[in-house]
Design an enzyme around this catalytic site. Sequence first.
Site, PDB file in Angstrom:
ATOM      1  N   THR A  13       0.832  -1.211   0.000  1.00 34.33           N
ATOM      2  CA  THR A  13       0.000   0.000   0.000  1.00 34.33           C
ATOM      3  C   THR A  13       0.867   1.261   0.000  1.00 34.33           C
ATOM      4  O   THR A  13       0.749   2.118  -0.884  1.00 34.33           O
ATOM      5  CB  THR A  13      -0.915  -0.006   1.252  1.00 34.33           C
ATOM      6  N   LYS A 105       5.846   2.755  12.488  1.00 36.05           N
ATOM      7  CA  LYS A 105       5.776   3.257  13.870  1.00 36.05           C
ATOM      8  C   LYS A 105       6.232   2.239  14.886  1.00 36.05           C
ATOM      9  O   LYS A 105       6.792   2.609  15.934  1.00 36.05           O
ATOM     10  CB  LYS A 105       4.376   3.773  14.223  1.00 36.05           C
ATOM     11  N   VAL A 132       3.231   8.498  11.932  1.00 35.62           N
ATOM     12  CA  VAL A 132       2.153   8.970  12.816  1.00 35.62           C
ATOM     13  C   VAL A 132       1.110   9.738  12.010  1.00 35.62           C
ATOM     14  O   VAL A 132       1.431  10.711  11.322  1.00 35.62           O
ATOM     15  CB  VAL A 132       2.695   9.878  13.948  1.00 35.62           C
ATOM     16  N   ILE A 136      -0.977  13.493   7.722  1.00 35.61           N
ATOM     17  CA  ILE A 136      -0.894  14.754   8.488  1.00 35.61           C
ATOM     18  C   ILE A 136       0.570  15.007   8.864  1.00 35.61           C
ATOM     19  O   ILE A 136       1.193  14.138   9.469  1.00 35.61           O
ATOM     20  CB  ILE A 136      -1.724  14.688   9.798  1.00 35.61           C
ATOM     21  N   LYS A 205       2.270   5.114  18.068  1.00 41.27           N
ATOM     22  CA  LYS A 205       2.271   6.501  17.571  1.00 41.27           C
ATOM     23  C   LYS A 205       2.349   7.496  18.737  1.00 41.27           C
ATOM     24  O   LYS A 205       3.043   8.509  18.662  1.00 41.27           O
ATOM     25  CB  LYS A 205       1.017   6.740  16.728  1.00 41.27           C
TER      26      LYS A 205
HETATM   27  P1  NDP Z   1       1.803  -3.936   2.893  1.00 45.82           P
HETATM   28  O1  NDP Z   1       1.607  -5.247   3.527  1.00 45.82           O
HETATM   29  O2  NDP Z   1       0.782  -3.428   1.961  1.00 45.82           O
HETATM   30  O3  NDP Z   1       3.213  -3.926   2.151  1.00 45.82           O
HETATM   31  C1  NDP Z   1       4.367  -4.515   2.684  1.00 45.82           C
HETATM   32  C2  NDP Z   1       5.351  -4.719   1.546  1.00 45.82           C
HETATM   33  O4  NDP Z   1       6.539  -5.286   2.080  1.00 45.82           O
HETATM   34  C3  NDP Z   1       4.860  -5.671   0.470  1.00 45.82           C
HETATM   35  O5  NDP Z   1       5.209  -5.174  -0.785  1.00 45.82           O
HETATM   36  C4  NDP Z   1       5.598  -6.978   0.762  1.00 45.82           C
HETATM   37  O6  NDP Z   1       5.863  -7.745  -0.396  1.00 45.82           O
HETATM   38  C5  NDP Z   1       6.890  -6.435   1.314  1.00 45.82           C
HETATM   39  N1  NDP Z   1       7.552  -7.386   2.221  1.00 45.82           N
HETATM   40  C6  NDP Z   1       7.012  -8.000   3.294  1.00 45.82           C
HETATM   41  N2  NDP Z   1       7.941  -8.762   3.901  1.00 45.82           N
HETATM   42  C7  NDP Z   1       9.083  -8.627   3.184  1.00 45.82           C
HETATM   43  C8  NDP Z   1      10.370  -9.169   3.295  1.00 45.82           C
HETATM   44  N3  NDP Z   1      10.707  -9.994   4.288  1.00 45.82           N
HETATM   45  N4  NDP Z   1      11.278  -8.803   2.383  1.00 45.82           N
HETATM   46  C9  NDP Z   1      10.965  -7.946   1.378  1.00 45.82           C
HETATM   47  N5  NDP Z   1       9.765  -7.400   1.228  1.00 45.82           N
HETATM   48  C10 NDP Z   1       8.836  -7.743   2.120  1.00 45.82           C
HETATM   49  O7  NDP Z   1       2.034  -2.892   4.081  1.00 45.82           O
HETATM   50  P2  NDP Z   1       1.723  -1.339   4.099  1.00 45.82           P
HETATM   51  O8  NDP Z   1       2.219  -0.717   2.854  1.00 45.82           O
HETATM   52  O9  NDP Z   1       0.322  -1.127   4.488  1.00 45.82           O
HETATM   53  O10 NDP Z   1       2.600  -0.865   5.338  1.00 45.82           O
HETATM   54  C11 NDP Z   1       3.992  -0.643   5.232  1.00 45.82           C
HETATM   55  C12 NDP Z   1       4.444   0.149   6.461  1.00 45.82           C
HETATM   56  O11 NDP Z   1       3.794   1.412   6.470  1.00 45.82           O
HETATM   57  C13 NDP Z   1       4.092  -0.485   7.808  1.00 45.82           C
HETATM   58  O12 NDP Z   1       5.100  -0.179   8.721  1.00 45.82           O
HETATM   59  C14 NDP Z   1       2.796   0.215   8.209  1.00 45.82           C
HETATM   60  O13 NDP Z   1       2.590   0.215   9.586  1.00 45.82           O
HETATM   61  C15 NDP Z   1       3.089   1.601   7.699  1.00 45.82           C
HETATM   62  N6  NDP Z   1       1.943   2.442   7.442  1.00 45.82           N
HETATM   63  C16 NDP Z   1       0.897   1.971   6.701  1.00 45.82           C
HETATM   64  C17 NDP Z   1      -0.158   2.789   6.372  1.00 45.82           C
HETATM   65  C18 NDP Z   1      -1.300   2.306   5.553  1.00 45.82           C
HETATM   66  O14 NDP Z   1      -2.256   3.076   5.340  1.00 45.82           O
HETATM   67  N7  NDP Z   1      -1.280   1.089   5.057  1.00 45.82           N
HETATM   68  C19 NDP Z   1      -0.190   4.190   6.830  1.00 45.82           C
HETATM   69  C20 NDP Z   1       0.969   4.602   7.594  1.00 45.82           C
HETATM   70  C21 NDP Z   1       1.976   3.738   7.879  1.00 45.82           C
HETATM   71  P3  NDP Z   1       4.667  -8.402  -1.274  1.00 45.82           P
HETATM   72  O15 NDP Z   1       3.882  -7.243  -1.772  1.00 45.82           O
HETATM   73  O16 NDP Z   1       5.344  -9.133  -2.370  1.00 45.82           O
HETATM   74  O17 NDP Z   1       3.902  -9.264  -0.330  1.00 45.82           O
HETATM   75  N1  HSE Z   2      -3.110   0.781  10.442  1.00 48.92           N
HETATM   76  C1  HSE Z   2      -2.824   2.161  10.585  1.00 48.92           C
HETATM   77  C2  HSE Z   2      -4.119   2.922  10.800  1.00 48.92           C
HETATM   78  C3  HSE Z   2      -2.124   2.684   9.374  1.00 48.92           C
HETATM   79  O1  HSE Z   2      -5.179   2.385  10.501  1.00 48.92           O
HETATM   80  O2  HSE Z   2      -4.070   4.042  11.280  1.00 48.92           O
HETATM   81  C4  HSE Z   2      -1.667   4.108   9.495  1.00 48.92           C
HETATM   82  O3  HSE Z   2      -0.661   4.231  10.446  1.00 48.92           O
END
Ligand code: NDP
Ligand code: HSE
Length: 436
Positions: A13, A105, A132, A136, A205
């Site tokens: 994402t 976080k 966080v 924002i 956070k």
């Molecule tokens: P996703 O699960 O959507 O994406 C994680 C990505 O990491 C995927 O592309 C996955 O690969 C890859 N991945 C997982 N494990 C490994 C590994 N061991 N080696 C290499 N690549 C790996 O997570 P998000 O994008 O939602 O979240 C990412 C971070 O951002 C987290 O820390 C989350 O807390 C933070 N965050 C998320 C928000 C949100 O709205 N989703 C908002 C703010 C922060 P593959 O796609 O091939 O499975």
């Molecule tokens: N899982 C978190 C939330 C993503 O819903 O707020 C953003 O940090």
Amino acid sequence: MKPVKVGVLGLGTVGGGTVNVLKRNAAEIARRAGREIIITRASAKDLNKQRICDTQGIALTTDPFEIINDPEIEIVLELIGGAGPVKDMALKAIENGKHVVTANKSLIALHGNEIFAKASEKGVIVAFEAAVAGGIPIIKAIREGLSGNQIEWLAGIINGTGNFILTEMRDKGRDFSDVLAEAQALGYAEADPTFDVEGIDAGHKLTILASIAFGIPLQFDKVFTEGITKITRTDVEYAEQLGYRIKHLGIARKTSEGIELRVHPTLIPERRLIANVNGVMNAVLVKGDAVGPTLYYGAGAGAEPTASSVVADVIDVVRALTSDPENRVPHLAFQADALADIPVLPADMFRTAYYLRLHAEDKPGVLAEVTRILAEHQISIEAISQKVPQDNETSVPIIILTQVTLEKEMNAAIAEIEALQTVTGKVNRIRLETLG
Ligand code: NDP
Ligand code: HSE
């Protein structure tokens, strides 16, 4: 000048959203940063998976360390998540002299003290705006915009998934599990969604916010967390009848005795702006001694809102590439050698008001017994009302709002009320904050 080369770990994402924003706004971003910023490499677990972004021109790998060890890469974006193997990735990138931008976080809340110390030693930046409140710019606002203030307290809706669930349940009467599944499908939820609904994500956070607000080390283990799974429709309705909304808040407050760090469902007067923050939106209220209360609002999760913060960090890093490390904004807002050893208070020492719901026999003297117990614990009543029993209830629901009191006294009073012969079941307690 040569373009700055960036490597992205994780193309889910946030990673996917970041690639899209960096590519789409490349020209505008270069005008701001003073240099072109290009993603040359990215990693994901499954290279055959369909992506939300176009990866053309980006060399893909399943091994994040190929990127971390690539001498051409100047900035590593850690967008994988979790605090396990990712900690080693962040430390290795720093060791290799790379700047790190993360949205993680849990990584910062649990290992930030070690990571920032290592980063300072190596003269690199670790930026974490996206960690966080999604889109924002709250870290920058507190760390830089409010740096002339003594921060007195802050309170925020800092989990988008939780707020989305509470809003859908309240407005549409939807089931908890059904809304959670939708939040997962929309990419809002954590890999383990209990982090969202049990307040752990908000606790991570809050740990970060408290550190940059009060100049204390990151101390997630001292945060009190209570989730949203026990909130009932009944309490939501009773609260509304009394002019309140129930929100899952993270609260950090500096008192003369120490700092309160707590995440829990909270009644807030419905006239407060923050009580009207719905869906995946987040909001953080920060009270500074000079500025007074300030409010920050925006999307708390989702691909491009979060990418907005990640990309802003990348631009900040690029702008700082030529500055001396000692002239940069400190990671945690205060100089690393000036962090204060202020105690974090145990839950017993919290001071807050309460909403209580109890069920009692409908006979003379029952209310008098309850109010006597509260009075013996120096708890003043703000309002009390007896509700009509619902269909199969043999006892009457009684709702009590109290004034601010010590949590220790409230715990003792609740235990005594629950022991009364005339009271059935448990007392349901929800904390109440006026946020005035
Ligand atoms: P996703 O699960 O959507 O994406 C994680 C990505 O990491 C995927 O592309 C996955 O690969 C890859 N991945 C997982 N494990 C490994 C590994 N061991 N080696 C290499 N690549 C790996 O997570 P998000 O994008 O939602 O979240 C990412 C971070 O951002 C987290 O820390 C989350 O807390 C933070 N965050 C998320 C928000 C949100 O709205 N989703 C908002 C703010 C922060 P593959 O796609 O091939 O499975
Ligand atoms: N899982 C978190 C939330 C993503 O819903 O707020 C953003 O940090």
